[in-house]
Design a protein around this motif. Structure first.
Motif, mmCIF file in Angstrom:
data_model
loop_
_atom_site.group_PDB
_atom_site.id
_atom_site.type_symbol
_atom_site.label_atom_id
_atom_site.label_comp_id
_atom_site.label_asym_id
_atom_site.label_seq_id
_atom_site.Cartn_x
_atom_site.Cartn_y
_atom_site.Cartn_z
ATOM 1 N N GLU A 161 46.228 85.375 82.036
ATOM 2 C CA GLU A 161 47.422 84.773 82.644
ATOM 3 C C GLU A 161 48.494 84.334 81.643
ATOM 4 O O GLU A 161 49.680 84.537 81.877
ATOM 5 C CB GLU A 161 47.013 83.550 83.483
ATOM 6 N N ARG A 208 47.847 69.527 85.001
ATOM 7 C CA ARG A 208 49.111 70.057 84.473
ATOM 8 C C ARG A 208 50.280 69.669 85.363
ATOM 9 O O ARG A 208 51.383 69.445 84.881
ATOM 10 C CB ARG A 208 49.046 71.580 84.325
ATOM 11 N N PHE A 263 44.822 55.476 96.787
ATOM 12 C CA PHE A 263 45.484 54.161 96.670
ATOM 13 C C PHE A 263 44.684 53.057 97.354
ATOM 14 O O PHE A 263 44.938 51.882 97.157
ATOM 15 C CB PHE A 263 46.908 54.231 97.229
ATOM 16 N N GLY A 304 43.193 62.432 93.357
ATOM 17 C CA GLY A 304 44.380 63.217 93.692
ATOM 18 C C GLY A 304 44.447 64.505 92.893
ATOM 19 O O GLY A 304 45.514 65.031 92.604
ATOM 20 N N SER A 329 42.028 63.187 99.480
ATOM 21 C CA SER A 329 42.191 63.004 100.919
ATOM 22 C C SER A 329 41.891 64.270 101.717
ATOM 23 O O SER A 329 41.754 64.217 102.936
ATOM 24 C CB SER A 329 43.606 62.502 101.212
HETATM 25 C C1 LIG Z 1 48.057 79.937 83.085
HETATM 26 C C2 LIG Z 1 47.823 78.631 83.778
HETATM 27 C C3 LIG Z 1 47.207 77.615 83.068
HETATM 28 C C4 LIG Z 1 46.974 76.367 83.694
HETATM 29 N N1 LIG Z 1 46.354 75.402 82.963
HETATM 30 C C5 LIG Z 1 46.075 74.211 83.567
HETATM 31 C C6 LIG Z 1 45.387 73.177 82.863
HETATM 32 O O1 LIG Z 1 45.052 73.328 81.681
HETATM 33 N N2 LIG Z 1 45.119 72.026 83.515
HETATM 34 C C7 LIG Z 1 45.486 71.811 84.823
HETATM 35 O O2 LIG Z 1 45.196 70.734 85.356
HETATM 36 N N3 LIG Z 1 46.140 72.762 85.489
HETATM 37 C C8 LIG Z 1 46.450 73.942 84.909
HETATM 38 N N4 LIG Z 1 47.136 74.890 85.607
HETATM 39 C C9 LIG Z 1 47.633 74.549 86.958
HETATM 40 C C10 LIG Z 1 46.556 74.640 88.001
HETATM 41 O O3 LIG Z 1 46.467 75.972 88.471
HETATM 42 C C11 LIG Z 1 46.868 73.730 89.217
HETATM 43 O O4 LIG Z 1 48.163 74.016 89.686
HETATM 44 C C12 LIG Z 1 46.806 72.234 88.878
HETATM 45 O O5 LIG Z 1 45.605 71.930 88.202
HETATM 46 C C13 LIG Z 1 46.865 71.421 90.165
HETATM 47 O O6 LIG Z 1 47.053 70.068 89.859
HETATM 48 P P1 LIG Z 1 46.735 68.943 90.930
HETATM 49 O O7 LIG Z 1 45.292 68.986 91.270
HETATM 50 O O8 LIG Z 1 47.285 67.686 90.357
HETATM 51 O O9 LIG Z 1 47.686 69.308 92.144
HETATM 52 P P2 LIG Z 1 47.358 69.920 93.579
HETATM 53 O O10 LIG Z 1 46.618 71.181 93.462
HETATM 54 O O11 LIG Z 1 48.644 69.930 94.317
HETATM 55 O O12 LIG Z 1 46.384 68.862 94.228
HETATM 56 C C14 LIG Z 1 46.745 67.563 94.576
HETATM 57 C C15 LIG Z 1 45.592 66.993 95.378
HETATM 58 O O13 LIG Z 1 45.848 65.629 95.665
HETATM 59 C C16 LIG Z 1 45.310 65.334 96.938
HETATM 60 N N5 LIG Z 1 45.990 64.115 97.417
HETATM 61 C C17 LIG Z 1 47.271 63.962 97.801
HETATM 62 N N6 LIG Z 1 47.516 62.682 98.105
HETATM 63 C C18 LIG Z 1 46.360 61.995 97.924
HETATM 64 C C19 LIG Z 1 45.988 60.626 98.067
HETATM 65 N N7 LIG Z 1 46.854 59.682 98.445
HETATM 66 N N8 LIG Z 1 44.711 60.282 97.783
HETATM 67 C C20 LIG Z 1 43.798 61.214 97.385
HETATM 68 N N9 LIG Z 1 44.111 62.504 97.219
HETATM 69 C C21 LIG Z 1 45.378 62.890 97.477
HETATM 70 C C22 LIG Z 1 45.587 66.561 97.753
HETATM 71 O O14 LIG Z 1 44.684 66.663 98.833
HETATM 72 C C23 LIG Z 1 45.367 67.677 96.726
HETATM 73 O O15 LIG Z 1 44.046 68.180 96.759
HETATM 74 C C24 LIG Z 1 47.380 76.140 85.021
HETATM 75 C C25 LIG Z 1 47.997 77.175 85.731
HETATM 76 C C26 LIG Z 1 48.219 78.405 85.129
HETATM 77 C C27 LIG Z 1 48.868 79.489 85.904
#
Ligand SMILES: Cc1cc2nc3c(=O)[nH]c(=O)nc-3n(C[C@H](O)[C@H](O)[C@H](O)COP(=O)(O)OP(=O)(O)OC[C@H]3O[C@@H](n4cnc5c(N)ncnc54)[C@H](O)[C@@H]3O)c2cc1C
Ligand SMILES: Nc1ncnc2c1ncn2[C@@H]1O[C@H](COP(=O)(O)O)[C@@H](O)[C@H]1O
Lengths: 327, 286
Positions: B48, A243, A314, A273, A295
């Motif tokens: 939520e 998301r 990357f 990521g 990472s």
């Molecule tokens: C009611 C509600 C519903 C939601 N529904 C969804 C849903 O349907 N789907 C969804 O996905 N989310 C949903 N969310 C959001 C969810 O809670 C998380 O915030 C979201 O999934 C996090 O996305 P992310 O993993 O991209 O980001 P982050 O949690 O910020 O993670 C990013 C990751 O990337 C890694 N990283 C950074 N740079 C690099 C690199 N160069 N190489 C390798 N790794 C790297 C970091 O270590 C980190 O672990 C919802 C939230 C709520 C409150």
């Protein structure tokens, strides 16, 4: 032995959604020997191009319903068409793809008919007593349940990719008969109107919900999906996202995987990521093999990964893509 | 106290928000032998997305000025916590339908009880808008909003990522799998909201204190005139016949990239026959 009705979801262009053919296969098993599979085509898009493929997948009758001035993409309108078609076909089971629109339509269908509904089914069969029983995963993919529908008609919404579509074994399958009808829709179904509608541009990638392989990017991509796209090209994969990535506008909202997005259960899920937040896991935890590249060694995604790499996406993704391409 | 909007000749708006109490998705959730969710251990919370529903209602109420937001929850004792949370988030009053015969309800039983509760509220002061979440994050069925709209004979505008109210018309933008739509309908209407609709406010100390003074009315099926045979396990149209935890993943591999991890992953995938030649698109046929 019974009649099973399948809702023939199609694009605004009239192209049949591929996963509908999987439903035809499920429907044949449920209908049993001497039973029949009927299709329901709603709207005035051209049906003829779809008929041969429907015939090859065992559909013997297509009910082609139009709704006059009422927009059939409004789910209350679709619900009334479903009631009409189930009555006309004498179907005891209604199958449709498990999409948000179909959930809305069958909710109203069920209020009108007293039918029981199972959504997000991964498999459907009849039990020893002939009841329709659907298997689905629940609680963010951590549990599997089997749920019997106690009513007639029974409604099951089936996830894309649940079964491989099989053609019938006949040298020259018959074209389905077409039964055209205009359904008189009530005033109450059109009280909400579509003011504006923008159809998604079709892509040449597989449908996310049905894809065999899914490559997923999260915040760690920092908006650069090129390494993921290149890997997806080599694998013939769909591209999904968290998301965070869709909220940032890095990729369209329809790519969001998770509890409030699309549920996927591909043979192979590769996340890069992606932290593995529980909301995201809810939409992918039932995947066959899970690969994660992150990472941060503490990222929760590693708790559910069959193969985890602590590393920079990357660096890892281009190397992976190269190695697969060189194969 | 809550303004009594819509009453008399005050041109206000009355909004009912449906909030569900669910096991916290961050906790270890389980199903019991009866196939129902285990609801003990106090690990429950407001669903939520229903916080997004409350927020949408409260924002509309603030915009209208003269408005009242009433929350309704159907569930066991601790479902009251979900109602209380909604009050902290700005709702004015709450109704908790609490009755042993509700246990085991499917979406249609729940919708029938919610419809009866909305009708009862509407008997005093007309209800202009019903707001729900897009899905219970426990079952993810998304069947209640459509069923409720049908039972109440209201136009439905679901999955709203954006909600606006002007001149007695409600307008929502919604993102579907293959299209984005704008829907519009005259009030009264039902709206379900997605988690994109807004960012729910945080219940600060002041809001928590204010919520304590807000009324929570407890009602039974008898109060609502609902026949117990039509809801709960007795009225359910589906039955869980088997439930099992998915087996944990075994043979997991976790490596740190030493410069060759990408190439080794490629070999691992090939060995397991997980790399298929790029298939033609399966999104559409023809
Ligand atoms: C009611 C509600 C519903 C939601 N529904 C969804 C849903 O349907 N789907 C969804 O996905 N989310 C949903 N969310 C959001 C969810 O809670 C998380 O915030 C979201 O999934 C996090 O996305 P992310 O993993 O991209 O980001 P982050 O949690 O910020 O993670 C990013 C990751 O990337 C890694 N990283 C950074 N740079 C690099 C690199 N160069 N190489 C390798 N790794 C790297 C970091 O270590 C980190 O672990 C919802 C939230 C709520 C409150
Ligand atoms: N027991 C309940 N009490 C109040 N509201 C509910 C209840 N169950 C479902 N809802 C509402 O219906 C929405 C969709 O839930 P569901 O259809 O169960 O996925 C939720 O977000 C709530 O707004």
């Amino acid at each position: 032995m019974s009649t099973v009705l399948v809702l023939l979801d199609h694009a605004d262009t009239g192209a049949l959604r591929g996963s509908v053919l999987e439903l035809a296969t499920v429907a044949r098993d449920l209908a049993g020997d001497g039973g029949a599979v009927h299709g329901l085509w709603v709207g005035d898009e051209p049906l003829d191009p779809a008929l041969p493929v429907l015939g090859r997948h065992g559909v013997s009758v297509v009910h082609a319903a139009t709704t006059g001035a009422a927009d059939p993409r409004l789910t209350p309108v679709l619900a009334e068409v479903l009631v009409d078609a189930v009555t006309a076909s004498g179907a005891t089971v209604l199958l449709a793809l498990s999409t948000f629109e179909n959930k809305e339509a069958v909710a109203r269908f069920a209020v009108a008919t007293g039918a029981g509904v199972v959504t997000d089914a991964a498999a459907v069969e009849r039990d020893a007593e002939g009841r329709v029983v659907a298997a689905k995963t629940v609680l963010a993919g951590t549990w599997t349940t089997r749920c019997a529908v106690l009513t007639d008609p029974a409604v099951v919404l089936v996830k894309a990719g649940a079964v491989p579509a099989r053609e019938v074994d006949a040298d020259a399958p018959a074209l389905p008969a077409v039964s055209a009808r205009e359904v008189a829709v009530s005033e109450r179904a059109t009280r909400a109107r579509v003011v504006e509608r923008t159809a998604e541009e079709p892509t040449d990638r597989p449908d996310l919900a049905a894809a065999d392989t899914v490559v997923v990017g999260g915040r760690g991509t920092e908006g650069d999906f090129t390494a993921l796209e290149a890997l997806a090209d080599v694998l013939g994969a769909a591209v999904g996202a968290t998301r965070v990535a869709t909220d940032e506008g890095w990729i369209g909202h329809e790519a969001q995987i998770g509890q409030t997005g699309v549920t996927v259960s591909p043979r192979l899920y590769i996340g890069a990521g992606v932290s593995g937040a529980v909301h995201h896991r809810g939409g992918m935890q039932a995947s066959g093999t899970v690969v994660a590249i992150n990472s941060d060694p503490e990222a929760p995604v590693f708790e559910i990964a069959d193969y985890g790499i602590v590393g920079d996406l990357f660096v890892v993704l281009p190397q992976l893509t190269e190695a697969l391409r060189a194969r | 106290m809550s303004p009594t909007a819509g009453a008399g000749n005050v041109p206000g708006v009355r909004i009912v928000v449906c909030v569900k109490h669910v096991p916290d998705i961050q906790s270890d959730r389980a199903l019991g032998a009866d196939g129902r969710l285990v609801r003990d251990g106090g690990d429950g919370t407001i669903n939520e997305v229903d916080e997004n529903a409350v927020e949408a209602a409260v924002v509309l109420a603030e915009q209208v000025g003269e408005a009242e937001v009433v929350v309704v929850t159907v569930g066991p004792d601790d479902a009251e916590d979900a109602a209380r949370r909604a009050l902290q988030l700005g709702a004015d009053a709450a109704v908790h339908v609490l009755d042993d015969d509700v246990a085991g309800s499917d979406a249609f039983g729940t919708a029938a009880v919610l419809a009866a509760a909305v009708r009862r509220l509407g008997a005093d002061v007309p209800v202009d808008l019903v707001v729900t979440g897009m899905a219970g994050l426990d079952g993810l069925t998304s069947l209640v909003p459509g069923a409720l709209a049908a039972l109440l004979d209201l136009p439905q505008l679901t999955l709203a990522a954006d909600v606006a109210l002007a001149d007695g018309e409600i307008t929502v933008r919604r993102d579907l799998d293959h299209a984005t739509e704008v829907l519009s309908a005259p009030l009264p209407a039902l709206v379900s909201v997605s988690d994109r609709a807004n960012e729910p406010r945080y219940p600060n100390f002041q809001r928590i204190m204010a919520a304590r003074k807000k009324p929570v009315e407890t009602l039974t099926l008898a109060d609502l005139g609902v026949d117990p045979a039509t809801v709960g396990a007795a009225g359910a149209r589906t039955a869980v016949v088997e439930a099992a935890p998915r087996p944990p993943r075994t043979d997991r591999v976790l490596v740190s990239d030493d410069g060759q991890a990408g190439a080794r992953l490629a070999a691992w995938l090939v060995e397991r026959d997980l790399v298929r030649p790029a298939a033609p698109p399966t999104g559409e046929v023809l």
